[in-house]
Scaffold this motif. Structure first.
Motif, PDB file in Angstrom:
ATOM      1  N   ARG A  92       3.173   9.150   9.907  1.00 30.02           N
ATOM      2  CA  ARG A  92       1.580   7.493  10.133  1.00 30.02           C
ATOM      3  C   ARG A  92       1.037   6.811  10.654  1.00 30.02           C
ATOM      4  O   ARG A  92       0.230   6.655  10.883  1.00 30.02           O
ATOM      5  CB  ARG A  92       2.566   6.273   9.007  1.00 30.02           C
ATOM      6  CG  ARG A  92       2.735   6.630   7.050  1.00 30.02           C
ATOM      7  CD  ARG A  92       3.074   5.193   7.378  1.00 30.02           C
ATOM      8  NE  ARG A  92       3.738   5.902   5.296  1.00 30.02           N
ATOM      9  CZ  ARG A  92       4.707   6.105   5.116  1.00 30.02           C
ATOM     10  NH1 ARG A  92       5.903   6.314   5.176  1.00 30.02           N
ATOM     11  NH2 ARG A  92       4.355   6.400   3.253  1.00 30.02           N
ATOM     12  N   PRO A  97      -4.363   9.181   7.689  1.00 31.26           N
ATOM     13  CA  PRO A  97      -3.937   9.626   6.436  1.00 31.26           C
ATOM     14  C   PRO A  97      -4.656  10.690   5.518  1.00 31.26           C
ATOM     15  O   PRO A  97      -3.939  11.570   5.555  1.00 31.26           O
ATOM     16  CB  PRO A  97      -4.487   8.215   5.169  1.00 31.26           C
ATOM     17  CG  PRO A  97      -4.209   7.214   6.361  1.00 31.26           C
ATOM     18  CD  PRO A  97      -4.779   7.446   8.314  1.00 31.26           C
ATOM     19  N   PRO A 220      -5.184   7.188   1.375  1.00 28.61           N
ATOM     20  CA  PRO A 220      -4.739   6.460   2.368  1.00 28.61           C
ATOM     21  C   PRO A 220      -4.070   4.705   1.541  1.00 28.61           C
ATOM     22  O   PRO A 220      -3.964   4.842   2.158  1.00 28.61           O
ATOM     23  CB  PRO A 220      -6.354   5.822   2.105  1.00 28.61           C
ATOM     24  CG  PRO A 220      -7.109   7.546   2.738  1.00 28.61           C
ATOM     25  CD  PRO A 220      -6.386   7.267   0.763  1.00 28.61           C
ATOM     26  N   TRP A 223      -0.444   6.655   0.704  1.00 29.59           N
ATOM     27  CA  TRP A 223       0.258   6.909   1.679  1.00 29.59           C
ATOM     28  C   TRP A 223       0.271   5.518   2.804  1.00 29.59           C
ATOM     29  O   TRP A 223       1.831   5.429   3.381  1.00 29.59           O
ATOM     30  CB  TRP A 223      -0.732   7.844   2.807  1.00 29.59           C
ATOM     31  CG  TRP A 223       0.127   8.530   4.209  1.00 29.59           C
ATOM     32  CD1 TRP A 223      -0.248   8.207   5.212  1.00 29.59           C
ATOM     33  CD2 TRP A 223       1.010   9.232   4.104  1.00 29.59           C
ATOM     34  NE1 TRP A 223       0.430   8.801   6.664  1.00 29.59           N
ATOM     35  CE2 TRP A 223       0.945   8.992   5.963  1.00 29.59           C
ATOM     36  CE3 TRP A 223       1.853   8.948   3.719  1.00 29.59           C
ATOM     37  CZ2 TRP A 223       2.166   9.596   6.229  1.00 29.59           C
ATOM     38  CZ3 TRP A 223       3.367  10.398   3.686  1.00 29.59           C
ATOM     39  CH2 TRP A 223       3.143  10.698   4.983  1.00 29.59           C
ATOM     40  N   ASN A 224      -0.512   4.576   3.495  1.00 31.85           N
ATOM     41  CA  ASN A 224      -0.162   3.262   4.288  1.00 31.85           C
ATOM     42  C   ASN A 224      -0.135   2.115   3.689  1.00 31.85           C
ATOM     43  O   ASN A 224      -0.695   1.843   2.008  1.00 31.85           O
ATOM     44  CB  ASN A 224      -1.205   2.941   4.775  1.00 31.85           C
ATOM     45  CG  ASN A 224      -1.770   4.119   5.861  1.00 31.85           C
ATOM     46  OD1 ASN A 224      -0.703   4.413   6.544  1.00 31.85           O
ATOM     47  ND2 ASN A 224      -2.465   4.187   6.567  1.00 31.85           N
TER      48      ASN A 224
ATOM     49  N   LEU B  54       3.680  -0.816   9.391  1.00 26.65           N
ATOM     50  CA  LEU B  54       4.071   0.280   8.214  1.00 26.65           C
ATOM     51  C   LEU B  54       4.408  -0.463   7.047  1.00 26.65           C
ATOM     52  O   LEU B  54       4.962   0.272   6.866  1.00 26.65           O
ATOM     53  CB  LEU B  54       5.890   0.952   8.807  1.00 26.65           C
ATOM     54  CG  LEU B  54       5.039   1.797  10.478  1.00 26.65           C
ATOM     55  CD1 LEU B  54       6.664   1.786  11.246  1.00 26.65           C
ATOM     56  CD2 LEU B  54       4.590   2.450   9.809  1.00 26.65           C
ATOM     57  N   ARG B  56       3.184  -3.939   4.684  1.00 27.80           N
ATOM     58  CA  ARG B  56       2.178  -5.274   4.728  1.00 27.80           C
ATOM     59  C   ARG B  56       2.941  -6.768   4.758  1.00 27.80           C
ATOM     60  O   ARG B  56       4.246  -6.648   3.369  1.00 27.80           O
ATOM     61  CB  ARG B  56       1.119  -4.974   3.782  1.00 27.80           C
ATOM     62  CG  ARG B  56       0.622  -5.908   2.942  1.00 27.80           C
ATOM     63  CD  ARG B  56      -0.131  -5.821   1.870  1.00 27.80           C
ATOM     64  NE  ARG B  56      -0.602  -4.327   1.163  1.00 27.80           N
ATOM     65  CZ  ARG B  56      -2.318  -4.385   2.295  1.00 27.80           C
ATOM     66  NH1 ARG B  56      -2.716  -5.366   2.545  1.00 27.80           N
ATOM     67  NH2 ARG B  56      -2.499  -3.093   2.279  1.00 27.80           N
ATOM     68  N   SER B  73      -6.566  -2.611  10.725  1.00 25.53           N
ATOM     69  CA  SER B  73      -4.917  -2.859  10.878  1.00 25.53           C
ATOM     70  C   SER B  73      -4.502  -0.955  10.615  1.00 25.53           C
ATOM     71  O   SER B  73      -4.062  -0.980  11.957  1.00 25.53           O
ATOM     72  CB  SER B  73      -4.410  -2.792   9.804  1.00 25.53           C
ATOM     73  OG  SER B  73      -3.253  -2.170   9.251  1.00 25.53           O
ATOM     74  N   ASP B  74      -5.476   0.006  10.999  1.00 24.89           N
ATOM     75  CA  ASP B  74      -5.971   1.379  11.027  1.00 24.89           C
ATOM     76  C   ASP B  74      -5.513   1.763  12.270  1.00 24.89           C
ATOM     77  O   ASP B  74      -4.681   2.232  13.164  1.00 24.89           O
ATOM     78  CB  ASP B  74      -6.931   1.875  10.344  1.00 24.89           C
ATOM     79  CG  ASP B  74      -6.514   2.353   9.021  1.00 24.89           C
ATOM     80  OD1 ASP B  74      -5.530   2.084   9.513  1.00 24.89           O
ATOM     81  OD2 ASP B  74      -7.494   2.887   8.375  1.00 24.89           O
ATOM     82  N   ARG B  77      -2.401   0.378  14.243  1.00 24.22           N
ATOM     83  CA  ARG B  77      -1.037   1.529  14.147  1.00 24.22           C
ATOM     84  C   ARG B  77      -1.490   2.804  15.117  1.00 24.22           C
ATOM     85  O   ARG B  77      -0.297   2.870  15.469  1.00 24.22           O
ATOM     86  CB  ARG B  77      -0.894   2.034  12.756  1.00 24.22           C
ATOM     87  CG  ARG B  77      -0.355   2.378  12.280  1.00 24.22           C
ATOM     88  CD  ARG B  77      -0.451   3.370  10.418  1.00 24.22           C
ATOM     89  NE  ARG B  77      -0.628   2.077   9.791  1.00 24.22           N
ATOM     90  CZ  ARG B  77      -1.267   2.332   8.851  1.00 24.22           C
ATOM     91  NH1 ARG B  77      -2.287   2.734   9.167  1.00 24.22           N
ATOM     92  NH2 ARG B  77      -1.402   1.505   7.776  1.00 24.22           N
TER      93      ARG B  77
END
Lengths: 225, 204
Positions: A92, A97, A220, A223-224, B54, B56, B73-74, B77
């Motif tokens: 991850r 994703p 997506p 997965w997240n 990872l 929320r 957020s992405d 990460r």
């Protein structure tokens, strides 16, 4: 430096096959299941080669049931194993994703193709079938295999997030896979008999496209968090 | 103003009836460490998972900035270096092969993984399933530092290390901090850390 999407998807695909070839977990299980079922069916359904017409009707159903059950038995591992072995966390963090979905989808599609490559020629040989349209048979197997691979990849990703994964997979798979299986069986029968029954291959490809697009859109969020 | 900054406010997370994390707030800037302490079960790991993207949170906000720009957020990460006991790698692959996989996923040359293996004193040939807990921890550090991240989230980062392993990890941490990275370090006991810019006590 950042990786391209295709390079990420390829890395996931290569990793899955490398792990698979080192353990041979899915390949061995699926090949054994497929071979045993086909051999038992060919013995039980009477002397091999008798009643060609009946064989053309029965064999497509048999082939697709074997592919389906092999897929259902072995393919949820694609994501469930990542979650259970806790490798999903690093994946991850390191990959997009959609690239993970693409890599897993191609891995599962090639696994299904490998099962088909064993089952289909063996079925033709054991039941002494004459294939009226070989190219259409290959197309039906490819399109039907992609349908099963795409649907099981998406379903496996969904059930991997919850407990009772195997039961949930079975419940969700039925309505999603039923149309694909019906179309794949009919398209395979057409290829064997040479008698046209509408544009089944187009419908199967439309199903493939819909499930693949749905997979890329939904994955997506699955997965997240 | 530091190039990288991380702030969170009012973070809370439940798992069913269990309140795993309650109203956690703090901030830290590049070059500094936020030390998170508290007894087992107070929410340290949950906090780090939320910060890594990872998990929320049920309530609260997380804001990571890079050169004044807030990261989605992405993006956050992908910029995180995460060391935690629940990070595992592929059993069938060696330490080196695992690092090569993550290098390819991040678009990095394989040489970066080799340097980290050497710095951390890990041979890299042994499959992950055959590694000792200390070797696994070294591989976690190599994975976390592979992309030279600006945000380090370290959950009990020195556990299972021998003296040489801990020394190597501390050196690498100090180098990242000197390069402008920030770190959030969670541990149940008082661990000596450099450049501590703030402390957060959970479950106190």
């Amino acid at each position: 430096m950042s990786s391209s999407w295709a390079a990420e998807a390829a890395a996931v695909f290569v990793k899955d096959w490398r792990c698979e070839l080192r353990t041979r977990h899915a390949v061995a299980t699926l090949a054994l299941f497929a071979l045993t079922t086909l051999l038992v069916a060919s013995l039980v359904l009477g002397p091999i080669g008798n009643d060609a017409e009946m064989s053309r009707r029965v064999v497509p159903v048999l082939v697709w049931l074997i592919v389906l059950f092999a897929a259902a038995a072995g393919l949820p591992r694609a994501f469930v194993h990542e979650e259970e072995s806790r490798t999903a966390i690093a994946l991850r963090l390191a990959a997009r994703p959609s690239a993970v979905f693409a890599g897993k989808l191609v891995h599962i599609a090639t696994l299904v193709a490998a099962i088909e490559a064993i089952v289909a020629p063996l079925a033709v040989a054991l039941f002494d079938l004459r294939v009226a349209a070989a190219a259409e048979l290959v197309a039906a197997l490819a399109a039907g295999g992609l349908a099963i691979a795409a649907a099981t990849t998406l379903l496996a990703a969904i059930v991997a997030q919850g407990r009772g994964a195997s039961t949930l997979f079975a419940v969700l798979a039925l309505p999603v896979l039923l149309p694909a299986l019906a179309l794949a069986v009919a398209a395979t029968r057409v290829a064997l008999t040479g008698v046209a029954e509408g544009n089944l291959l187009t419908l199967l490809l439309l199903y493939d496209g819909s499930v693949v697009v749905a997979g890329f859109l939904l994955f997506p969020a699955i997965w997240n968090p | 103003m530091a190039a990288t900054a991380l702030a969170f406010k009012g973070l809370s997370r439940r798992f069913g009836p269990v309140r795993a994390l309650v109203d956690a707030s703090a901030e830290v800037e590049g070059g500094g460490i936020l030390s998170v302490r508290g007894p087992n079960g107070c929410g340290k790991s949950t906090l780090l998972r939320c910060l890594a993207g990872l998990l929320r949170p049920d309530r609260g906000t997380i804001a990571a900035r890079e050169r004044g720009r807030e990261l989605a957020s992405d993006e956050r990460r992908s910029r995180v270096g995460y060391v935690a006991p629940d990070v595992a790698f592929y059993d069938e692959l060696s330490g080196r092969e695992n690092l090569r996989l993550y290098s390819r996923l991040r678009g990095l040359p394989p040489g970066r993984g080799e340097i980290l293996l050497e710095r951390l004193g890990l041979a890299g040939e042994r499959p992950f399933h055959a590694m000792s807990s200390g070797m696994r921890q070294r591989l976690r550090w190599a994975f976390a530092l592979l992309h030279a991240p600006d945000i380090l989230l370290l959950d009990e980062p020195f556990q299972n290390f021998d003296a040489a392993g801990e020394r190597a990890a501390r050196e690498l941490l100090a180098e990242r901090l000197a390069a402008g990275a920030l770190a959030v370090v969670a541990s149940p006991s008082d661990v000596a850390l450099p450049r501590v810019a703030g402390e957060l006590l959970l479950g106190g």
